[in-house]
Design a protein around this motif. Structure first.
Motif, mmCIF file in Angstrom:
data_model
loop_
_atom_site.group_PDB
_atom_site.id
_atom_site.type_symbol
_atom_site.label_atom_id
_atom_site.label_comp_id
_atom_site.label_asym_id
_atom_site.label_seq_id
_atom_site.Cartn_x
_atom_site.Cartn_y
_atom_site.Cartn_z
ATOM 1 N N LEU A 363 0.827 -1.213 0.000
ATOM 2 C CA LEU A 363 0.000 0.000 0.000
ATOM 3 C C LEU A 363 0.859 1.259 0.000
ATOM 4 O O LEU A 363 0.474 2.282 -0.575
ATOM 5 C CB LEU A 363 -0.926 -0.007 1.216
ATOM 6 N N GLU A 364 2.026 1.194 0.628
ATOM 7 C CA GLU A 364 2.939 2.339 0.592
ATOM 8 C C GLU A 364 3.427 2.597 -0.834
ATOM 9 O O GLU A 364 3.495 3.748 -1.276
ATOM 10 C CB GLU A 364 4.117 2.081 1.520
ATOM 11 N N ILE A 365 3.762 1.527 -1.539
ATOM 12 C CA ILE A 365 4.188 1.688 -2.937
ATOM 13 C C ILE A 365 3.033 2.230 -3.770
ATOM 14 O O ILE A 365 3.220 3.107 -4.629
ATOM 15 C CB ILE A 365 4.701 0.350 -3.490
ATOM 16 N N LEU A 366 1.827 1.721 -3.510
ATOM 17 C CA LEU A 366 0.658 2.216 -4.227
ATOM 18 C C LEU A 366 0.439 3.703 -3.936
ATOM 19 O O LEU A 366 0.081 4.477 -4.838
ATOM 20 C CB LEU A 366 -0.574 1.406 -3.832
ATOM 21 N N SER A 367 0.663 4.120 -2.702
ATOM 22 C CA SER A 367 0.529 5.542 -2.360
ATOM 23 C C SER A 367 1.551 6.376 -3.109
ATOM 24 O O SER A 367 1.240 7.469 -3.599
ATOM 25 C CB SER A 367 0.704 5.736 -0.850
ATOM 26 N N PHE A 368 2.773 5.861 -3.198
ATOM 27 C CA PHE A 368 3.811 6.572 -3.944
ATOM 28 C C PHE A 368 3.421 6.717 -5.410
ATOM 29 O O PHE A 368 3.552 7.800 -6.001
ATOM 30 C CB PHE A 368 5.133 5.809 -3.814
ATOM 31 N N VAL A 369 2.922 5.620 -5.994
ATOM 32 C CA VAL A 369 2.507 5.664 -7.396
ATOM 33 C C VAL A 369 1.349 6.642 -7.578
ATOM 34 O O VAL A 369 1.331 7.447 -8.519
ATOM 35 C CB VAL A 369 2.121 4.257 -7.883
ATOM 36 N N THR A 370 0.373 6.607 -6.664
ATOM 37 C CA THR A 370 -0.782 7.500 -6.772
ATOM 38 C C THR A 370 -0.363 8.962 -6.661
ATOM 39 O O THR A 370 -0.804 9.810 -7.449
ATOM 40 C CB THR A 370 -1.808 7.163 -5.676
ATOM 41 N N ALA A 393 -2.734 18.172 -1.082
ATOM 42 C CA ALA A 393 -3.959 17.557 -0.549
ATOM 43 C C ALA A 393 -3.811 16.043 -0.483
ATOM 44 O O ALA A 393 -4.197 15.407 0.506
ATOM 45 C CB ALA A 393 -5.152 17.938 -1.422
ATOM 46 N N SER A 394 -3.251 15.456 -1.548
ATOM 47 C CA SER A 394 -3.049 14.000 -1.556
ATOM 48 C C SER A 394 -2.073 13.586 -0.466
ATOM 49 O O SER A 394 -2.277 12.580 0.226
ATOM 50 C CB SER A 394 -2.537 13.554 -2.925
ATOM 51 N N ALA A 395 -0.991 14.387 -0.311
ATOM 52 C CA ALA A 395 -0.024 14.076 0.736
ATOM 53 C C ALA A 395 -0.658 14.181 2.118
ATOM 54 O O ALA A 395 -0.382 13.371 3.010
ATOM 55 C CB ALA A 395 1.171 15.014 0.633
ATOM 56 N N THR A 396 -1.538 15.181 2.288
ATOM 57 C CA THR A 396 -2.234 15.319 3.566
ATOM 58 C C THR A 396 -3.121 14.112 3.839
ATOM 59 O O THR A 396 -3.201 13.625 4.978
ATOM 60 C CB THR A 396 -3.081 16.604 3.567
ATOM 61 N N VAL A 397 -3.772 13.629 2.794
ATOM 62 C CA VAL A 397 -4.612 12.435 2.952
ATOM 63 C C VAL A 397 -3.756 11.239 3.359
ATOM 64 O O VAL A 397 -4.112 10.477 4.271
ATOM 65 C CB VAL A 397 -5.377 12.146 1.647
ATOM 66 N N VAL A 398 -2.612 11.071 2.685
ATOM 67 C CA VAL A 398 -1.734 9.941 3.016
ATOM 68 C C VAL A 398 -1.219 10.075 4.446
ATOM 69 O O VAL A 398 -1.174 9.097 5.206
ATOM 70 C CB VAL A 398 -0.570 9.864 2.009
ATOM 71 N N LEU A 399 -0.822 11.313 4.826
ATOM 72 C CA LEU A 399 -0.382 11.527 6.207
ATOM 73 C C LEU A 399 -1.499 11.213 7.202
ATOM 74 O O LEU A 399 -1.266 10.591 8.241
ATOM 75 C CB LEU A 399 0.069 12.980 6.374
ATOM 76 N N GLY A 400 -2.712 11.657 6.863
ATOM 77 C CA GLY A 400 -3.842 11.374 7.741
ATOM 78 C C GLY A 400 -4.115 9.890 7.867
ATOM 79 O O GLY A 400 -4.386 9.381 8.964
ATOM 80 N N ILE A 401 -4.021 9.182 6.739
ATOM 81 C CA ILE A 401 -4.233 7.731 6.773
ATOM 82 C C ILE A 401 -3.171 7.066 7.631
ATOM 83 O O ILE A 401 -3.459 6.172 8.440
ATOM 84 C CB ILE A 401 -4.221 7.163 5.342
ATOM 85 N N SER A 402 -1.911 7.501 7.455
ATOM 86 C CA SER A 402 -0.826 6.925 8.252
ATOM 87 C C SER A 402 -1.052 7.157 9.740
ATOM 88 O O SER A 402 -0.883 6.249 10.561
ATOM 89 C CB SER A 402 0.508 7.536 7.816
ATOM 90 N N TRP A 403 -1.437 8.398 10.090
ATOM 91 C CA TRP A 403 -1.654 8.705 11.504
ATOM 92 C C TRP A 403 -2.843 7.924 12.066
ATOM 93 O O TRP A 403 -2.764 7.375 13.170
ATOM 94 C CB TRP A 403 -1.872 10.198 11.677
ATOM 95 N N LEU A 404 -3.945 7.878 11.316
ATOM 96 C CA LEU A 404 -5.117 7.149 11.803
ATOM 97 C C LEU A 404 -4.827 5.655 11.905
ATOM 98 O O LEU A 404 -5.296 4.987 12.841
ATOM 99 C CB LEU A 404 -6.300 7.392 10.864
#
Length: 744
Positions: A363-370, A393-404
């Protein structure tokens, strides 16, 4: 396609290919996972733990007996005679310890045993002991004592094969395809000295990292592989002994060897990495965890000490600096190794286990690709500013997902590689901004120059506004204004004169809309449609729309008094305004499209404008406009109207004037009388009383806004409009709807 558009399209595709190439290269780097990538990831995980460490729970059945500096000062330097340790075991057992686990090694026989001392050539000539004490062995005494209690001894990893083998005392039951074959393996173990290894209830590995491991302790093997079979870690073995469980279940995969999924000890299930390690979610070191060995060694029964020991798993270790058993944690602390074993056991008991699987890495690789695709696609089409916003905005979403994921699911999701990869993509394609900015400005000016105010167009260019093809949903205020009595007028003038008249009228009306920062959507025959808050935000847009309607009323008065209307019947306008959410954007074909709005609020505004005839007033607004402007505009309730296509009745209000009128005593008196009239209608007072109150309103209205006279005359036939208990679609008789007599 001409040469220049073809060239621009080719440049865009080139940038997209470069972005895709960078994404593929980044995926290759991530699969290789070099040291800088790994360390960046681990540092990020440390930051997560520092932001939200685990809380210490004093009610957990885990304590540490600490051989601290005070204990060494009282009972002598380390190592102590094993008779002292036997006394410690006896005291802990009598205090009710569920298990006693030593985070220390007993590799060699006790050098303080009389038999050992007499065999020392340097001491044999000066020492004399009684005959019965010559064969006294402290290791035997220690072994006899630990045989009486649930004691776990430690074994440490070593490189050489010197010494005896270690026989694990825990039964290992493997479920799956040989999961223990993939464990972290040590070459050899250092076993406890005889006879301690035969009398202990369990033996566990004391290492908190593989051989050669240094630095911060983030993961600890809870099951080790070795030449003598799988050996549990010290904390896991202590839990097994405390629970009286004979075996540890090792869960693996059914179709792949060497993969560990989890350990099970009784009712507890411990998810692990595929090689049998656990990620530790640390808490700050807490002194409430520790009991001084000096206190435990004191004779007599201490009730406070018993309350801390009874029913708990007790680790015995040392925090003394000279014994070199301290390790760094992700929280930046240096803690005794025994504390790490205790924290592992606390997590097992509470179920607060950090996890990180191959699925997470994928999923991390998928996030990088996205992120890379978002940055590349948006940059290539809309420029660097939009790309920065979209990427951020996308980076904020990824950061939020990581934190949650960390905070709620205890999943370690790395964002460093996706974010750094997205930043690299952005930096590579940022040059596209210089080409795209001028092109977007030209497109915006061409599209919007005909139907927005010049100052809005200048603001759009200055702010770098990006044209969103396809539209976006947002709150807007919509106005419809229609000429009343247009048919008689069109019959009295020629088509050419009619067009000239309409152009002059719409010019004056349109100027008032643009003055209040409105956007003219279209002219529909004898009507005009406008909206506010798009394409750029307009602060307080409902009030601006209402102000525009009042300015249009005054402009119409001036127009009727102009020379072009001499000898012609005056023109009247019916205006309706509503606020709500709608889709704003470009709609049409690829070659020809209009910037317009679509949504229910458009229908509501149009139906309200059509209701002006029923209400007999020129400006009506919806309840949404009323709620947002009631403190700035003079308005009066006009009852509920039945809008075509809507189930519920819609409350509407007549717009009388601006804030200056709102603050006049005359309007305030009229407002009070009007409210009294509405209440009398809803309370079903006698008709005579209602008519008398209505006449009072008419008299006061003449001094406020003469157009209200017709409104109040029509109101006497619209009493049902003010009673909300009438349902939409219910037959209501009014002075506007009178059935004709049937023909003979």
């Amino acid at each position: 396609m001409t040469g220049k558009p073809r060239e621009r399209a080719g440049q865009r595709r080139a940038f997209q290919l470069v972005g895709l190439g960078l994404i593929l290269f980044g995926c290759f780097i991530r699969v290789l996972d070099p040291y800088p990538v790994r360390m960046t990831r681990l540092v990020y995980f440390d930051i997560l733990q520092r932001i939200s460490p685990r809380e210490y729970n004093p009610d957990l059945p885990v304590r540490v007996v600490d051989i601290d500096e005070q204990s060494l000062a009282t009972w002598g330097q380390w190592p102590w005679p094993r008779t002292l340790l036997a006394q410690m075991v006896q005291n802990l057992g009598e205090y009710g310890a569920a298990a006693i686990a030593f985070d220390m090694l007993f590799i060699e026989p006790d050098r303080f045993s009389p038999a050992r001392l007499l065999n020392d050539p340097a001491l044999s000539g000066v020492l004399t002991v009684e005959h019965h004490a010559k064969r006294l062995d402290y290791d035997v005494m220690f072994g006899m004592e630990i045989a009486n209690w649930p004691v776990v001894l430690g074994a440490a990893a070593r490189q050489t094969a010197h010494g005896r083998r270690v026989t694990p005392l825990a039964g290992i039951v493997e479920i799956g395809e040989a999961p223990t074959s993939g464990l972290v393996t040590v070459p050899h173990w250092t076993p406890p000295a005889a006879p301690l290894d035969r009398t202990a209830a369990g033996i566990g590995g004391v290492n908190v990292s593989p051989l050669g491991g240094t630095g911060i302790v983030r993961r600890v093997p809870v099951l080790w592989g070795g030449p003598d079979g799988a050996l549990p870690g010290l904390g896991i073995e202590a839990l097994r002994v405390a629970m009286g469980e004979p075996v540890i279940l090792v869960e693996g995969t059914p179709d792949e060897a060497g993969i560990v999924l989890a350990l099970e000890i009784g009712q507890f299930r411990l998810p692990t990495t595929e090689n049998g390690e656990v990620w530790i979610k640390y808490r700050h070191d807490n002194q409430d965890l520790y009991l001084s060995a000096n206190d435990v060694m004191q004779p007599g029964d201490n009730p406070d000490l018993r309350a801390e020991i009874e029913g708990r798993i007790i680790f015995v270790g040392t925090s003394a600096a000279g014994l070199f058993d301290r390790h760094q944690t992700p929280l930046g602390e240096s803690v005794p190794g025994v504390s790490i074993h205790a924290q592992i056991l606390e997590q097992v008991l509470t179920g607060e286990m950090l996890s990180r699987s191959d699925v997470t890495a994928a999923l991390e690789i998928l996030s990088f690709v996205t992120l890379g695709l978002v940055v590349t696609a948006v940059m290539a089409r809309f420029g660097a500013v939009a790309s920065f916003v979209a990427g951020g905005a996308s980076a904020t979403v990824v950061l939020g997902i990581s934190w949650l994921a960390f905070q709620n699911q205890l999943v370690l999701f790395d964002v460093t590689f996706p974010l750094l990869g997205g930043m690299a993509n952005f930096g590579l394609l940022a040059g596209y901004l210089f080409v795209s900015t001028e092109r977007e400005k030209r497109v915006i000016r061409q599209v919007f120059s005909h139907y927005v105010a010049p100052e809005i167009l200048d603001e759009m260019e200055g702010s770098g506004h990006q044209l969103q093809l396809g539209g976006s949903t947002q709150e807007i205020t919509v106005m419809f204004s229609d000429i009343r009595g247009f048919t008689p007028l069109s019959e009295s003038v020629s088509a050419t004169d009619l067009v000239t008249l309409l152009n002059q009228l719409f010019s004056q009306v349109g100027d008032q809309i643009l003055r209040e920062r409105g956007t003219i959507d279209k002219f529909i025959g004898d009507a005009v449609m406008a909206f506010w808050n798009a394409p750029l935000p307009v602060e307080d847009h409902p009030r601006r729309a209402a102000e525009a309607a009042l300015l249009m009323r005054q402009a119409l008065v001036n127009f009727n008094a102009s020379e072009v209307m001499q000898g012609r019947p005056p023109i009247a306008l019916a205006t309706g305004c509503a606020t709500g959410r709608a889709c704003v954007g470009n709609i049409g074909s690829k070659r020809r499209f209009n910037y317009t709005v679509i949504g229910d609020v458009v229908n509501v505004a149009a139906r309200i404008e059509q209701s002006c005839r029923h209400v007999d007033y020129d400006i009506l607004v919806s309840t949404s406009v009323y709620e947002k402007t009631r403190d700035h505009m003079a308005m009066l309730e006009a009852g509920f109207i039945d809008l075509k296509g809507r189930t519920d009745l819609e409350p509407v209000f007549v717009l009388v004037g601006n804030q200056d009128m709102l603050e006049t005593p005359a309007f305030q008196r009229l407002e009070t009388t009007h409210q009294k009239l509405i209440e009398s209608i809803r309370d079903r007072h006698p008709q005579e009383y209602i008519e008398k109150t209505c006449e009072d309103c008419v008299a006061q209205a003449r001094h406020v806004e003469p157009g209200l006279v017709g409104f109040y005359h029509a109101l006497s036939g619209r009493l049902a409009d003010f009673r909300s208990d009438f349902q939409s679609g219910q037959l209501i008789f009014s002075h506007h709807e009178r059935a004709g007599k049937p023909s003979a």
